[in-house]
Motif scaffolding. Structure first.
Motif, PDB file in Angstrom:
ATOM      1  N   PHE A 258     -14.926 -14.478  37.345  1.00  0.00           N
ATOM      2  CA  PHE A 258     -13.525 -13.803  36.527  1.00  0.00           C
ATOM      3  C   PHE A 258     -13.936 -12.902  35.592  1.00  0.00           C
ATOM      4  O   PHE A 258     -13.455 -11.864  35.221  1.00  0.00           O
ATOM      5  CB  PHE A 258     -12.815 -15.128  36.231  1.00  0.00           C
ATOM      6  N   ILE A 259     -14.872 -13.333  34.686  1.00  0.00           N
ATOM      7  CA  ILE A 259     -15.135 -12.567  33.502  1.00  0.00           C
ATOM      8  C   ILE A 259     -15.903 -11.285  33.569  1.00  0.00           C
ATOM      9  O   ILE A 259     -15.750 -10.437  32.684  1.00  0.00           O
ATOM     10  CB  ILE A 259     -16.237 -13.463  32.597  1.00  0.00           C
ATOM     11  N   LEU A 260     -16.192 -11.088  35.055  1.00  0.00           N
ATOM     12  CA  LEU A 260     -16.696  -9.840  35.158  1.00  0.00           C
ATOM     13  C   LEU A 260     -15.733  -8.906  35.819  1.00  0.00           C
ATOM     14  O   LEU A 260     -15.971  -7.663  36.131  1.00  0.00           O
ATOM     15  CB  LEU A 260     -17.882  -9.732  36.253  1.00  0.00           C
ATOM     16  N   GLY A 261     -14.636  -9.219  36.050  1.00  0.00           N
ATOM     17  CA  GLY A 261     -13.211  -8.715  36.550  1.00  0.00           C
ATOM     18  C   GLY A 261     -13.270  -7.126  35.947  1.00  0.00           C
ATOM     19  O   GLY A 261     -13.349  -7.158  34.654  1.00  0.00           O
ATOM     20  N   GLU A 262     -12.855  -6.162  36.494  1.00  0.00           N
ATOM     21  CA  GLU A 262     -12.684  -4.765  36.144  1.00  0.00           C
ATOM     22  C   GLU A 262     -11.600  -4.722  34.838  1.00  0.00           C
ATOM     23  O   GLU A 262     -12.005  -4.174  33.786  1.00  0.00           O
ATOM     24  CB  GLU A 262     -12.481  -3.515  36.979  1.00  0.00           C
ATOM     25  N   ASN A 263     -10.668  -5.077  34.959  1.00  0.00           N
ATOM     26  CA  ASN A 263      -9.445  -4.997  34.241  1.00  0.00           C
ATOM     27  C   ASN A 263      -9.678  -6.035  32.856  1.00  0.00           C
ATOM     28  O   ASN A 263      -9.562  -5.584  31.624  1.00  0.00           O
ATOM     29  CB  ASN A 263      -8.133  -5.367  34.865  1.00  0.00           C
ATOM     30  N   PHE A 264     -10.189  -7.234  33.138  1.00  0.00           N
ATOM     31  CA  PHE A 264     -10.759  -8.196  31.995  1.00  0.00           C
ATOM     32  C   PHE A 264     -12.030  -7.346  31.079  1.00  0.00           C
ATOM     33  O   PHE A 264     -11.628  -7.373  30.153  1.00  0.00           O
ATOM     34  CB  PHE A 264     -11.417  -9.380  32.663  1.00  0.00           C
ATOM     35  N   CYS A 265     -12.830  -6.827  31.824  1.00  0.00           N
ATOM     36  CA  CYS A 265     -13.759  -6.188  31.013  1.00  0.00           C
ATOM     37  C   CYS A 265     -13.289  -4.945  30.333  1.00  0.00           C
ATOM     38  O   CYS A 265     -13.486  -4.519  29.186  1.00  0.00           O
ATOM     39  CB  CYS A 265     -14.844  -5.650  31.740  1.00  0.00           C
ATOM     40  N   ARG A 266     -12.519  -4.240  30.698  1.00  0.00           N
ATOM     41  CA  ARG A 266     -11.700  -3.065  30.179  1.00  0.00           C
ATOM     42  C   ARG A 266     -10.940  -3.728  28.821  1.00  0.00           C
ATOM     43  O   ARG A 266     -11.132  -2.945  27.824  1.00  0.00           O
ATOM     44  CB  ARG A 266     -10.637  -2.464  31.122  1.00  0.00           C
TER      45      ARG A 266
ATOM     46  N   ILE B 133      -4.584 -13.049  24.070  1.00  0.00           N
ATOM     47  CA  ILE B 133      -3.753 -11.942  24.469  1.00  0.00           C
ATOM     48  C   ILE B 133      -4.103 -11.679  26.096  1.00  0.00           C
ATOM     49  O   ILE B 133      -5.260 -12.075  26.399  1.00  0.00           O
ATOM     50  CB  ILE B 133      -4.419 -10.509  23.852  1.00  0.00           C
ATOM     51  N   ASP B 134      -3.433 -10.982  26.880  1.00  0.00           N
ATOM     52  CA  ASP B 134      -3.726 -10.725  28.159  1.00  0.00           C
ATOM     53  C   ASP B 134      -4.822  -9.410  27.993  1.00  0.00           C
ATOM     54  O   ASP B 134      -4.310  -8.298  28.097  1.00  0.00           O
ATOM     55  CB  ASP B 134      -2.514 -10.381  29.018  1.00  0.00           C
ATOM     56  N   LEU B 135      -5.968  -9.758  28.298  1.00  0.00           N
ATOM     57  CA  LEU B 135      -6.790  -8.811  28.044  1.00  0.00           C
ATOM     58  C   LEU B 135      -6.678  -7.734  29.324  1.00  0.00           C
ATOM     59  O   LEU B 135      -7.287  -6.579  29.201  1.00  0.00           O
ATOM     60  CB  LEU B 135      -8.296  -9.215  28.197  1.00  0.00           C
ATOM     61  N   ARG B 136      -6.117  -8.227  30.334  1.00  0.00           N
ATOM     62  CA  ARG B 136      -5.768  -7.327  31.461  1.00  0.00           C
ATOM     63  C   ARG B 136      -4.833  -6.407  31.505  1.00  0.00           C
ATOM     64  O   ARG B 136      -4.463  -5.641  32.310  1.00  0.00           O
ATOM     65  CB  ARG B 136      -6.035  -8.170  32.746  1.00  0.00           C
ATOM     66  N   ALA B 137      -4.026  -6.403  30.285  1.00  0.00           N
ATOM     67  CA  ALA B 137      -2.965  -5.770  30.320  1.00  0.00           C
ATOM     68  C   ALA B 137      -2.960  -4.152  30.369  1.00  0.00           C
ATOM     69  O   ALA B 137      -4.018  -3.746  29.431  1.00  0.00           O
ATOM     70  CB  ALA B 137      -1.901  -6.159  28.961  1.00  0.00           C
ATOM     71  N   ASP B 138      -2.105  -3.519  30.818  1.00  0.00           N
ATOM     72  CA  ASP B 138      -1.948  -2.040  30.637  1.00  0.00           C
ATOM     73  C   ASP B 138      -2.038  -1.401  29.273  1.00  0.00           C
ATOM     74  O   ASP B 138      -2.502  -0.382  29.150  1.00  0.00           O
ATOM     75  CB  ASP B 138      -1.262  -1.095  31.847  1.00  0.00           C
ATOM     76  N   ASP B 139      -1.187  -2.255  28.524  1.00  0.00           N
ATOM     77  CA  ASP B 139      -0.941  -1.704  27.182  1.00  0.00           C
ATOM     78  C   ASP B 139      -1.610  -2.475  26.051  1.00  0.00           C
ATOM     79  O   ASP B 139      -1.413  -2.696  24.946  1.00  0.00           O
ATOM     80  CB  ASP B 139       0.327  -1.837  26.910  1.00  0.00           C
ATOM     81  N   ILE B 140      -3.074  -2.733  26.612  1.00  0.00           N
ATOM     82  CA  ILE B 140      -3.944  -3.541  25.702  1.00  0.00           C
ATOM     83  C   ILE B 140      -4.226  -3.046  24.313  1.00  0.00           C
ATOM     84  O   ILE B 140      -4.073  -3.354  23.086  1.00  0.00           O
ATOM     85  CB  ILE B 140      -5.266  -3.787  26.325  1.00  0.00           C
ATOM     86  N   HIS B 141      -4.357  -1.560  24.222  1.00  0.00           N
ATOM     87  CA  HIS B 141      -4.641  -0.916  22.951  1.00  0.00           C
ATOM     88  C   HIS B 141      -3.232  -0.984  22.058  1.00  0.00           C
ATOM     89  O   HIS B 141      -3.492  -1.053  20.974  1.00  0.00           O
ATOM     90  CB  HIS B 141      -4.925   0.719  23.275  1.00  0.00           C
ATOM     91  N   GLU B 142      -2.304  -0.737  22.726  1.00  0.00           N
ATOM     92  CA  GLU B 142      -0.932  -0.884  21.768  1.00  0.00           C
ATOM     93  C   GLU B 142      -0.766  -2.296  21.307  1.00  0.00           C
ATOM     94  O   GLU B 142      -0.603  -2.407  20.058  1.00  0.00           O
ATOM     95  CB  GLU B 142       0.209  -0.563  22.698  1.00  0.00           C
TER      96      GLU B 142
END
Length: 275
Positions: free
Chosen positions: A115-123, A80-89
């Motif tokens: 990379f694994i520490l990126g803000e969006n990825f960690c979100r 899954i794109d863990l950096r996606a804005d709609d990750i919860h959906e």
């Protein structure tokens, strides 16, 4: 019950699967559950966890469809794109899939070692635990310093390191890798797969003794309660038959108690992935 905690399926496509290069002719074909089932039966393995090999939602759908059709697949680790804005959906929809147990990103292929520490990825990682999904960490040793920081950020998230983080078994480079793995293992929510070893060794000339120093570090660091057997079939076929790969692990752990052996060979997979 013996569970293979790490293997792959694919219908070979030369563009999508470009990572299968000219030196890997033996795996340049389709590998599907009907190919694996007799191998598992011959080796006394009762089921498997199918792990993504392509970074697409189509891959996740493909694996889930196979899991619906084949009982040998006890769980799926998708993408899954863990950096996606709609990750919860997206995660909310996936939560309805009983055989979908977690996700993986091919972090080893990212040029940025942090990379694994990126803000969006960690979100995205932070969201996983809310839906009871696991996360598989696929990295090279050079990325382990970032993984040390990463695991400390997510003490409630079930994490597992694939392939012992791919140490350079061929060259016997142990010390730096071992230091990082010991520190990572101090986080009790982090598990580790005894998988992918033969392809990090000399494909044609490996010996079982080549793996022992690395397995010793893994057992010392994680203990028998947080180690899982995985074959990495069919990738393992580049360097060894399924029974050889399984034998490396079963021979190494043969001096442990029956309870500890059973955990490594299946019990821990059932527990970690909620199979």
């Amino acid at each position: 019950m013996i569970i293979d905690a790490h293997q792959h399926f694919w219908q070979y496509h030369p563009v999508r699967d470009a990572w299968i290069n000219e030196s890997m002719q033996v795996i340049r074909r389709d590998f599907l559950p009907e190919d694996l089932a007799p191998v598992l039966e011959a080796n006394g393995v009762h089921g498997c966890v199918a792990v993504q090999a392509d970074q697409s939602t189509e891959e996740t759908a493909f694996l889930l469809a196979l899991a619906d059709q084949h009982d040998i697949i006890k769980g799926v680790v998708g993408w899954i794109d863990l950096r996606a804005d709609d990750i919860h959906e997206q995660l909310s929809q996936y939560a309805a899939q009983p055989k979908l147990k977690g996700f993986r990103h091919i972090v080893q292929g990212e040029p940025d070692n942090r990379f694994i520490l990126g803000e969006n990825f960690c979100r995205g990682i932070k969201a996983l635990s809310q839906y009871h999904f696991t996360y598989d960490i696929l990295v090279y040793p050079k990325q382990l310093p970032a993984v040390e920081e990463f695991v400390q950020q997510f003490p409630q998230q079930q994490l597992i390191i694939d392939h012992l983080a791919k140490p350079d078994i061929r060259a016997g480079e142990l010390n730096a890798w071992a230091s990082h793995m010991r520190r990572i293992a101090q986080s009790p929510n982090v598990y580790c797969k005894l998988s992918g070893l033969v392809t990090e060794a000399d494909w044609q000339h490996w010996q079982p003794d080549h793996f022992k120093p690395f397995l010793e570090v893994a057992l010392e660091a994680f203990g028998a309660n947080r180690l899982l057997f995985g074959s990495d079939w069919p990738v393992c076929l580049l360097a060894g038959a399924y029974e050889e790969v399984k034998g490396i692990i079963t021979d190494y752990i043969s001096t442990l108690s029956t309870t500890e052996q059973n955990k490594i060979m299946g019990g821990n997979a059932i527990s970690f992935y909620h199979l």
